[in-house]
Scaffold this active site. Sequence first.
Site, short mmCIF file in Angstrom:
data_model
loop_
_atom_site.label_atom_id
_atom_site.label_comp_id
_atom_site.label_asym_id
_atom_site.label_seq_id
_atom_site.Cartn_x
_atom_site.Cartn_y
_atom_site.Cartn_z
N HIS A 134 0.80 -1.23 0.00
CA HIS A 134 0.00 0.00 0.00
C HIS A 134 0.83 1.28 0.00
O HIS A 134 0.28 2.36 -0.15
CB HIS A 134 -0.93 0.04 1.21
CG HIS A 134 -2.00 -1.01 1.21
ND1 HIS A 134 -2.86 -1.18 0.15
CD2 HIS A 134 -2.34 -1.95 2.14
CE1 HIS A 134 -3.70 -2.19 0.42
NE2 HIS A 134 -3.40 -2.66 1.62
N GLY A 135 2.13 1.18 0.21
CA GLY A 135 2.96 2.38 0.27
C GLY A 135 2.99 3.11 -1.06
O GLY A 135 3.06 2.49 -2.12
#
Length: 390
Positions: A134-135
């Site tokens: 998700h970064g």
Amino acid sequence: MKKDAYLIYSEDYHSYQFNENHPFNPIRSQLVYELLKESQLINDTDVLFPRVATDEELLLFHDSHYIEQVKKASQETINEQIAEQFGLGTEDTPIFKNMHEASSLIVGGTLTAVDAVLEGKANHAFNLGGGLHHGFKRKASGFCVYNDCAIAIKYIQKKYGLKVLYVDTDAHHGDGVQWAFYDDPTVCTLSIHETGRYLFPGTGGVNERGQGKGFGFSFNVPIDAFTEDDSFLVNYKKALSEIAEYFKPDIIFTQNGSDSHCYDPLTHLCTTMKTFQEIPKIAHEIAHKYCEGRWIAVAGGGYDYWRVVPRAWANVWLAMTNQQPSSEQIPKSWLEKWQKESNVTLPKTWTDDPSIVRNIPRKKEIEEYNSQILNRALDPLYIQQKKPFI
């Protein structure tokens, strides 16, 4: 002699710890490692220790200003308002001491896996600490500070010049990786996840197909809540098989979140251990069919870390090494140690999921919905024409 696989693991992965009450608990990797050890499915020569990723490697994907803010957060010297602009200090991604160092180790573990495979030391490699999908380039999100998956794919492109098929079976959409390569025709992303109608991050619709030169290389299969094993596996196998044939990758990179299991407290899917036995077997088959066996795997989400995660991720290793446990029973030594720590009854076998409710509402409708979604995701007109949306 080339090995079948390496496992990337270190007790130092425990340093990636937000707080005691956070659902992301790094004890997960230790539980998997010790289950494999106690089951005599791994030995010391199978394990590589992760290295720490350099700033130069982090910059393959992340913005330099963001990395500097993570370093400040790491030493607890960051302004609170500035931190929130970068997704730091939020409920999902709280600040913790040495955040930068812990996150860089996870990235380094995935790069260690990449080099082990692409330098010809092993066919496959599995980083137990990785999968932080998700970064974003300038922002932390969804428990993920640095996106080891995106960095590793950029690293593969730069150092080895290969086409990468990224396959994400986490219940949450692999948004950070998808957007990183949304206009890149040399990286194909496939995410099979619970529909964003109910679940973070709310993205991953079938209409997200890439843009520009990357149009037609982003695939999403957003399955319905309460999806069970058979429907999940039909979608996964068909999608992966057809996309691999279409894209013809040089290497396959899989993110193996285990949070689609019905025990998981953060999602609404209803699979069992059957799904987690089959997912890596199919990935293994695809890797040998198209990529001369080259397969990098990382972990990912999974928040029932007592009952589900150890067995689910152990199955990735079993597929990589063509092994099966000598007994259906989980080793007593492992059970006795961790039963004292857990607040649930641990399954005593590799496949048993006791007390699963089989009375799933709308089962037929869910399966029909998933079938329609898969057909839309793999619409041959879009694949053949690759015309960008206006």
